[in-house]
Design a protein around this motif. Structure first.
Motif, PDB file in Angstrom:
ATOM      1  N   PRO A  38       0.847  -1.198   0.000  1.00 41.02           N
ATOM      2  CA  PRO A  38       0.000   0.000   0.000  1.00 41.02           C
ATOM      3  C   PRO A  38       0.879   1.244   0.000  1.00 41.02           C
ATOM      4  CG  PRO A  38      -0.764  -1.582   1.629  1.00 41.02           C
ATOM      5  CD  PRO A  38       0.570  -2.072   1.148  1.00 41.02           C
ATOM      6  N   TYR A  39       0.461   2.296  -0.688  1.00 48.77           N
ATOM      7  CA  TYR A  39       1.246   3.525  -0.748  1.00 48.77           C
ATOM      8  C   TYR A  39       1.630   3.993   0.657  1.00 48.77           C
ATOM      9  CZ  TYR A  39       0.495   4.347  -5.729  1.00 48.77           C
ATOM     10  OH  TYR A  39       0.513   4.244  -7.097  1.00 48.77           O
ATOM     11  N   THR A  40       2.918   4.243   0.861  1.00 48.58           N
ATOM     12  CA  THR A  40       3.395   4.652   2.173  1.00 48.58           C
ATOM     13  C   THR A  40       4.763   5.310   2.063  1.00 48.58           C
ATOM     14  OG1 THR A  40       3.780   3.913   4.459  1.00 48.58           O
ATOM     15  CG2 THR A  40       4.590   2.491   2.701  1.00 48.58           C
ATOM     16  N   ALA A  41       5.169   6.024   3.097  1.00 48.69           N
ATOM     17  CA  ALA A  41       6.542   6.514   3.251  1.00 48.69           C
ATOM     18  C   ALA A  41       6.911   6.409   4.725  1.00 48.69           C
ATOM     19  CB  ALA A  41       6.662   7.960   2.766  1.00 48.69           C
ATOM     20  N   LEU A  42       6.304   5.458   5.389  1.00 49.19           N
ATOM     21  CA  LEU A  42       6.432   5.324   6.831  1.00 49.19           C
ATOM     22  C   LEU A  42       7.522   4.323   7.184  1.00 49.19           C
ATOM     23  CD1 LEU A  42       4.887   6.517   9.275  1.00 49.19           C
ATOM     24  CD2 LEU A  42       3.541   4.426   9.300  1.00 49.19           C
ATOM     25  N   ASP A  43       8.465   4.735   8.027  1.00 51.83           N
ATOM     26  CA  ASP A  43       9.594   3.885   8.405  1.00 51.83           C
ATOM     27  C   ASP A  43       9.149   2.497   8.859  1.00 51.83           C
ATOM     28  OD1 ASP A  43      10.954   6.203   7.981  1.00 51.83           O
ATOM     29  OD2 ASP A  43      11.850   6.350   9.970  1.00 51.83           O
ATOM     30  N   SER A  44       8.222   2.452   9.806  1.00 56.66           N
ATOM     31  CA  SER A  44       7.872   1.183  10.431  1.00 56.66           C
ATOM     32  C   SER A  44       7.310   0.180   9.427  1.00 56.66           C
ATOM     33  CB  SER A  44       6.861   1.411  11.558  1.00 56.66           C
ATOM     34  OG  SER A  44       5.700   2.069  11.076  1.00 56.66           O
ATOM     35  N   VAL A  45       6.482   0.644   8.485  1.00 62.61           N
ATOM     36  CA  VAL A  45       5.901  -0.234   7.476  1.00 62.61           C
ATOM     37  C   VAL A  45       6.989  -0.764   6.547  1.00 62.61           C
ATOM     38  CG1 VAL A  45       4.317  -0.356   5.510  1.00 62.61           C
ATOM     39  CG2 VAL A  45       3.685   0.953   7.554  1.00 62.61           C
ATOM     40  N   LEU A  46       7.880   0.124   6.111  1.00 67.26           N
ATOM     41  CA  LEU A  46       8.920  -0.254   5.155  1.00 67.26           C
ATOM     42  C   LEU A  46       9.984  -1.139   5.792  1.00 67.26           C
ATOM     43  CD1 LEU A  46       9.234   3.201   3.383  1.00 67.26           C
ATOM     44  CD2 LEU A  46       8.232   1.116   2.432  1.00 67.26           C
ATOM     45  N   ILE A  47      10.340  -0.867   7.049  1.00 69.40           N
ATOM     46  CA  ILE A  47      11.318  -1.699   7.756  1.00 69.40           C
ATOM     47  C   ILE A  47      10.784  -3.123   7.907  1.00 69.40           C
ATOM     48  CG2 ILE A  47      12.427  -2.102   9.998  1.00 69.40           C
ATOM     49  CD1 ILE A  47      12.613   0.990  10.254  1.00 69.40           C
ATOM     50  N   ALA A  48       9.529  -3.245   8.318  1.00 67.43           N
ATOM     51  CA  ALA A  48       8.932  -4.567   8.500  1.00 67.43           C
ATOM     52  C   ALA A  48       8.913  -5.349   7.192  1.00 67.43           C
ATOM     53  CB  ALA A  48       7.520  -4.432   9.061  1.00 67.43           C
ATOM     54  N   LYS A  49       8.567  -4.675   6.089  1.00 60.82           N
ATOM     55  CA  LYS A  49       8.513  -5.358   4.792  1.00 60.82           C
ATOM     56  C   LYS A  49       9.915  -5.730   4.306  1.00 60.82           C
ATOM     57  CE  LYS A  49       5.476  -6.280   2.735  1.00 60.82           C
ATOM     58  NZ  LYS A  49       4.725  -7.553   2.553  1.00 60.82           N
ATOM     59  N   ALA A  50      10.908  -4.851   4.521  1.00 59.56           N
ATOM     60  CA  ALA A  50      12.286  -5.162   4.116  1.00 59.56           C
ATOM     61  C   ALA A  50      12.796  -6.395   4.855  1.00 59.56           C
ATOM     62  CB  ALA A  50      13.191  -3.960   4.382  1.00 59.56           C
ATOM     63  N   LYS A  51      12.525  -6.482   6.146  1.00 60.07           N
ATOM     64  CA  LYS A  51      12.980  -7.635   6.925  1.00 60.07           C
ATOM     65  C   LYS A  51      12.234  -8.906   6.526  1.00 60.07           C
ATOM     66  CE  LYS A  51      14.717  -5.113  10.947  1.00 60.07           C
ATOM     67  NZ  LYS A  51      14.629  -4.900  12.410  1.00 60.07           N
ATOM     68  N   GLU A  52      10.956  -8.760   6.164  1.00 62.18           N
ATOM     69  CA  GLU A  52      10.194  -9.917   5.692  1.00 62.18           C
ATOM     70  C   GLU A  52      10.782 -10.450   4.385  1.00 62.18           C
ATOM     71  OE1 GLU A  52       5.865 -10.664   3.627  1.00 62.18           O
ATOM     72  OE2 GLU A  52       5.952  -9.214   5.289  1.00 62.18           O
ATOM     73  N   LEU A  53      11.134  -9.546   3.464  1.00 58.99           N
ATOM     74  CA  LEU A  53      11.743  -9.959   2.200  1.00 58.99           C
ATOM     75  C   LEU A  53      13.099 -10.611   2.437  1.00 58.99           C
ATOM     76  CD1 LEU A  53      10.900  -6.911  -0.107  1.00 58.99           C
ATOM     77  CD2 LEU A  53       9.816  -9.164  -0.095  1.00 58.99           C
ATOM     78  N   PHE A  54      13.857 -10.091   3.406  1.00 59.21           N
ATOM     79  CA  PHE A  54      15.156 -10.692   3.719  1.00 59.21           C
ATOM     80  C   PHE A  54      14.982 -12.132   4.209  1.00 59.21           C
ATOM     81  CE2 PHE A  54      18.507 -11.774   6.733  1.00 59.21           C
ATOM     82  CZ  PHE A  54      19.637 -11.590   5.936  1.00 59.21           C
ATOM     83  N   ARG A  55      13.995 -12.343   5.074  1.00 60.85           N
ATOM     84  CA  ARG A  55      13.759 -13.701   5.587  1.00 60.85           C
ATOM     85  C   ARG A  55      13.358 -14.647   4.460  1.00 60.85           C
ATOM     86  NH1 ARG A  55      11.374 -10.690   9.855  1.00 60.85           N
ATOM     87  NH2 ARG A  55       9.288 -10.937   8.944  1.00 60.85           N
ATOM     88  N   GLN A  56      12.605 -14.131   3.495  1.00 57.76           N
ATOM     89  CA  GLN A  56      12.200 -14.960   2.369  1.00 57.76           C
ATOM     90  C   GLN A  56      13.379 -15.315   1.464  1.00 57.76           C
ATOM     91  OE1 GLN A  56       9.130 -12.723   0.406  1.00 57.76           O
ATOM     92  NE2 GLN A  56       7.680 -12.899   2.119  1.00 57.76           N
ATOM     93  N   LEU A  57      14.308 -14.363   1.315  1.00 53.42           N
ATOM     94  CA  LEU A  57      15.446 -14.570   0.420  1.00 53.42           C
ATOM     95  C   LEU A  57      16.554 -15.403   1.051  1.00 53.42           C
ATOM     96  CD1 LEU A  57      16.036 -11.138  -1.391  1.00 53.42           C
ATOM     97  CD2 LEU A  57      15.388 -13.300  -2.434  1.00 53.42           C
TER      98      LEU A  57
END
Length: 385
Positions: A304-323
């Motif tokens: 979802p459209y965002t520029a919020l640190d907490s949302v983006l940090i959580a998604k970045a870490k989720e992608l890292f766990r997947q990779l």
């Protein structure tokens, strides 16, 4: 003034609320407030029925409840709003020669030259009808000689309207309007000019250039031009490729997951701040890992459209766990935010308390004044980007 230009500005009417009404027609005609679900929340959007009571976006929820206690308060769903935004963009992109997605709920369309084949007002009317028919969402538009006048025309005919301001009618259209109607004129500038007796656009248009530049610098010249209906800014072609990102190569290859998690946090905070400085939101995040054997792996996610640190940090870490599935040393990580649109004031207000929203604003002021690295969370203090 470029009298031969034909610029359409299309803007969704109370966009977030309209998406909720599409889902629940029982909300039609009711005062609806998005984001004010708790007394500590902040209003993200509100219906025109609620606006009649003085409610507006970014207002503390407790104040909105005082002004309109009988309103329907909804938490909101940015995922649904983002999907609806993409729906509308896809419809328009297929039907126009040049389109700019200016924000989550507005587009500029350059129809210059197409008047030889289509009447631009007729075509804009048909476009609007197509969006309404295919999405069930209300939309308004203004058509004029440049982006500024077309946007102001839209604002004057909303909700659910359309307005064509042809070249001879630009100045008569602008002159009686309040200077507050000029796009980009902030509250402080409005107060400063009002205190000088400049309240109507006609009055502003008559101020000498040197006085305006002395008072407001380059912004003064821009406002003076807009007051005369002059705006040479082009319609910038919409592209999903617009992005902002960063990457970090380790001094020595590592498998320290805690350190890498802290690094990702610092990296995302840095580029999210840059995003907000540009008054942008993103709808896609991409994570890249380079292993010690130089194998690169990448994964991205629509968000979802965002520029919020907490949302983006959580998604970045989720992608890292997947990779990160191999027990291999890592030498580089990178994060990129893409699908950018203008929309700083809409940063997930519905999910933030008033205090959280104020905190983000305060942190950004510190970064803006002392540099992006001037403040950080404790876990990232020893990270060097």
């Amino acid at each position: 003034m470029q009298k031969d230009k034909h610029i359409i500005h299309m803007d969704q009417d109370a966009f977030f609320v309209s998406v909720e009404v599409r889902k629940n027609p029982g909300l039609i005609g009711k005062p609806v407030i998005i984001g004010g679900s708790s007394d500590r929340g902040v209003v993200a959007s509100c219906s025109y029925e609620a606006r009649k009571f003085g409610v507006h976006s970014a207002m503390p929820a407790r104040m909105a409840k005082q002004l309109c206690p009988h309103a329907v308060f909804l938490r909101g769903n940015m995922d649904e709003y983002s999907k609806a935004s993409h729906e509308i963009t896809d419809i328009l992109k297929e039907r126009v020669p040049l389109i700019e997605k200016a924000s989550i709920d507005e587009h500029y369309i350059d129809m210059t030259g197409m008047d030889r084949f289509h009447g631009c007002m007729k075509y804009a009317h048909e476009l609007r009808a197509t969006v309404i028919r295919e999405t069930g969402l209300p939309i308004s538009f203004g058509l004029s000689v440049n982006k500024t006048v077309s946007k102001m025309a839209t604002n004057e005919c909303k909700p659910n309207g359309e307005l064509n301001i042809e070249y001879p009618g630009v100045v008569p259209f602008l002159n009686p309007l309040s200077i507050r109607k000029i796009p980009g004129l902030g509250e402080k500038t409005f107060i400063k000019l009002s205190d000088m007796g400049i309240k109507k656009i006609e009055t502003l248009s008559q101020v000498p250039i040197d006085h305006m530049t002395a008072l407001l610098g380059k912004n003064g010249l821009s406002l003076l031009q807009k007051s005369k209906g002059i705006d040479f800014s082009p319609v910038i072609p919409y592209s999903e490729a617009k992005s902002i990102g960063t990457q970090s190569t380790f001094k020595s290859d590592s498998i320290d997951i805690v350190m890498i998690g802290n690094l990702l946090t610092a990296m995302v905070m840095d580029i999210a701040f840059q995003l907000r400085e540009q008054k942008k939101l993103c709808a896609c995040i991409t994570l890249t890992i380079r292993y010690s054997d130089f194998e690169d792996v990448t994964r991205q996610a629509s968000i979802p459209y965002t520029a919020l640190d907490s949302v983006l940090i959580a998604k970045a870490k989720e992608l890292f766990r997947q990779l990160f599935q191999k027990r291999k040393l890592i030498r580089l990580v990178g994060v990129r935010l893409s699908n950018l649109v203008t929309g700083y004031e809409q940063i997930d207000l519905y999910s933030q308390s008033e205090e959280q929203y104020s905190l983000y604003q305060a942190l950004d002021k510190i970064r803006h004044r002392f540099g992006s690295k001037s403040i950080a969370i404790a876990s990232t203090m020893n990270i060097n980007l």
